[in-house]
Design a protein around this motif. Structure first.
Motif, PDB file in Angstrom:
ATOM      1  N   ALA A  41      33.692 -30.253 -51.937  1.00 34.21           N
ATOM      2  CA  ALA A  41      34.393 -30.918 -50.913  1.00 34.21           C
ATOM      3  C   ALA A  41      35.130 -32.126 -51.355  1.00 34.21           C
ATOM      4  CB  ALA A  41      33.660 -31.325 -49.765  1.00 34.21           C
ATOM      5  N   GLY A  42      34.361 -32.869 -52.454  1.00 35.01           N
ATOM      6  CA  GLY A  42      34.680 -34.204 -52.972  1.00 35.01           C
ATOM      7  C   GLY A  42      35.730 -33.910 -53.948  1.00 35.01           C
ATOM      8  N   LEU A  43      35.890 -32.665 -54.570  1.00 31.38           N
ATOM      9  CA  LEU A  43      36.969 -32.313 -55.488  1.00 31.38           C
ATOM     10  C   LEU A  43      38.168 -31.790 -54.979  1.00 31.38           C
ATOM     11  CD1 LEU A  43      34.742 -30.471 -58.335  1.00 31.38           C
ATOM     12  CD2 LEU A  43      35.807 -32.704 -58.356  1.00 31.38           C
ATOM     13  N   VAL A 215      29.952 -38.482 -52.707  1.00 31.00           N
ATOM     14  CA  VAL A 215      29.010 -37.279 -52.597  1.00 31.00           C
ATOM     15  C   VAL A 215      27.791 -37.784 -53.362  1.00 31.00           C
ATOM     16  CG1 VAL A 215      28.552 -34.875 -53.067  1.00 31.00           C
ATOM     17  CG2 VAL A 215      30.830 -35.890 -52.304  1.00 31.00           C
ATOM     18  N   ALA A 216      26.721 -37.932 -52.526  1.00 34.31           N
ATOM     19  CA  ALA A 216      25.507 -38.522 -53.055  1.00 34.31           C
ATOM     20  C   ALA A 216      24.170 -37.506 -52.814  1.00 34.31           C
ATOM     21  CB  ALA A 216      25.284 -39.881 -52.821  1.00 34.31           C
ATOM     22  N   SER A 256      27.673 -36.256 -48.082  1.00 28.69           N
ATOM     23  CA  SER A 256      29.180 -35.999 -48.345  1.00 28.69           C
ATOM     24  C   SER A 256      30.192 -37.063 -47.424  1.00 28.69           C
ATOM     25  CB  SER A 256      29.787 -34.666 -48.374  1.00 28.69           C
ATOM     26  OG  SER A 256      31.089 -34.613 -48.576  1.00 28.69           O
ATOM     27  N   ALA A 257      30.682 -38.063 -47.780  1.00 31.82           N
ATOM     28  CA  ALA A 257      31.472 -38.874 -46.848  1.00 31.82           C
ATOM     29  C   ALA A 257      32.826 -39.399 -47.495  1.00 31.82           C
ATOM     30  CB  ALA A 257      30.884 -40.409 -46.784  1.00 31.82           C
ATOM     31  N   ARG A 258      33.902 -39.183 -46.677  1.00 33.47           N
ATOM     32  CA  ARG A 258      35.292 -39.129 -46.742  1.00 33.47           C
ATOM     33  C   ARG A 258      35.634 -40.304 -46.079  1.00 33.47           C
ATOM     34  NH1 ARG A 258      38.788 -36.510 -49.990  1.00 33.47           N
ATOM     35  NH2 ARG A 258      37.119 -34.922 -49.840  1.00 33.47           N
ATOM     36  N   ARG A 259      36.577 -41.355 -46.396  1.00 35.95           N
ATOM     37  CA  ARG A 259      37.230 -42.185 -45.753  1.00 35.95           C
ATOM     38  C   ARG A 259      37.838 -41.631 -44.358  1.00 35.95           C
ATOM     39  NH1 ARG A 259      36.437 -46.668 -47.387  1.00 35.95           N
ATOM     40  NH2 ARG A 259      37.691 -47.547 -45.786  1.00 35.95           N
ATOM     41  N   ALA A 260      37.665 -42.425 -43.202  1.00 34.47           N
ATOM     42  CA  ALA A 260      37.924 -41.802 -41.773  1.00 34.47           C
ATOM     43  C   ALA A 260      39.567 -41.574 -41.947  1.00 34.47           C
ATOM     44  CB  ALA A 260      37.478 -42.606 -40.740  1.00 34.47           C
ATOM     45  N   GLU A 261      40.313 -42.379 -42.647  1.00 28.73           N
ATOM     46  CA  GLU A 261      41.714 -42.350 -42.390  1.00 28.73           C
ATOM     47  C   GLU A 261      42.242 -41.298 -43.469  1.00 28.73           C
ATOM     48  OE1 GLU A 261      40.780 -45.825 -45.183  1.00 28.73           O
ATOM     49  OE2 GLU A 261      40.175 -44.902 -43.567  1.00 28.73           O
ATOM     50  N   SER A 262      41.510 -40.590 -44.283  1.00 26.53           N
ATOM     51  CA  SER A 262      42.141 -39.637 -45.113  1.00 26.53           C
ATOM     52  C   SER A 262      41.231 -38.470 -44.705  1.00 26.53           C
ATOM     53  CB  SER A 262      41.629 -40.113 -46.565  1.00 26.53           C
ATOM     54  OG  SER A 262      40.210 -40.091 -46.848  1.00 26.53           O
TER      55      SER A 262
END
Length: 262
Positions: A41-43, A215-216, A256-262
């Protein structure tokens, strides 16, 4: 003192590329990085020129898989363990022209910390030692793989053989971002055996807007998992937590964390 490459070993991957490693066990993770990786997901959406920070880079297989999948990525790879870093540096020099290796740990404050290194299990090197958590996690992995009692006994007998403890330099990710002139981090990958929260605390509040995705691997001990999720949420991310099948019953989770606006 960094180990000499002549003291290390070489293993050929299935595609013929030769990897420098401390033991053949170091390369066992390779198949899992190409299919169903927790970093998939991070890639997603990354392109040539994007920057990836690889904290806990080990011998460089994760960085190699990232640059295989997205040619042209710029990767900064951090590995504090002496022998493991010697492998990383050699693999980077031969196979990964867009990767830069750093022989330091990342933490909440710059300084020095004691690293615990297990020669038979080099991926467990850490500046946040916890024998009970290590043993609980490995017992769960052995159970999930259906390892028989005789093999388990052999495993535990050699588990901590040759354990080493020595000081390593610690820097903050915030300082590294400034020193390296990194305007945006497309993916921050962390795998540091219970030291993940200090890595995140080394990012200054105003710098979080420069990081798109985290992603940690996070160990759920001493409130660590909840603290990581809370920190990332407060920094503007939407975290998701899951556990790989191999770690069922263990403390190890993926955040796994993505910025809310992206």
């Amino acid at each position: 003192m960094t180990a000499a490459v002549s003291d290390l070993h070489s293993v050929a991957l299935d595609d013929g590329r030769v990897i420098t490693c401390t033991t053949a066990q170091d390369t066992m993770v390779w198949p899992s990085l190409s299919a169903g990786s927790p970093y998939d997901a991070g890639l997603a959406g990354l392109a040539a020129g994007d920057v990836v920070i690889d904290v806990g880079a080990h011998i460089g297989l994760t960085a190699l898989s990232f640059t295989d999948r997205v040619p042209g990525l710029r990767v900064l790879a951090f590995e504090p363990a002496r022998r493991t870093y010697a492998c990383l540096a050699d693999n980077v020099a031969r196979l990964m022209p867009d990767v830069t290796a750093f022989n330091v740990a990342l933490g909440a404050e710059p300084g020095v910390a004691e690293l615990t290194f297990l020669p038979n299990h080099t991926m467990m090197a850490t500046i946040a030692a916890d024998d009970a958590d290590d043993e609980r996690n490995m017992a769960a992995v052995l159970t999930n793989f259906g390892v028989d009692e005789s093999t388990r006994d052999d495993f535990w007998r050699g588990f901590r053989d040759g354990a080493e403890r020595y000081p390593v330099e610690v820097r903050t990710l915030g300082d590294v971002l400034d020193e390296q002139g990194i305007a945006e981090v497309a993916l921050l990958k962390i795998d540091v055996e219970r030291a993940e929260l200090p890595v995140l605390r080394g990012v200054r509040p105003e710098q979080w807007a420069r990081i798109r995705c985290v992603v940690a691997e996070v160990h759920a001990v001493d409130g660590n998992l909840d603290a990581v999720v809370a920190l990332l949420t407060a920094a503007g991310f939407t975290p998701e937590v899951f556990q790989e099948d191999v770690f069922a019953g263990a403390s190890v989770h993926i955040v796994s964390a993505r910025r809310a606006e992206s």
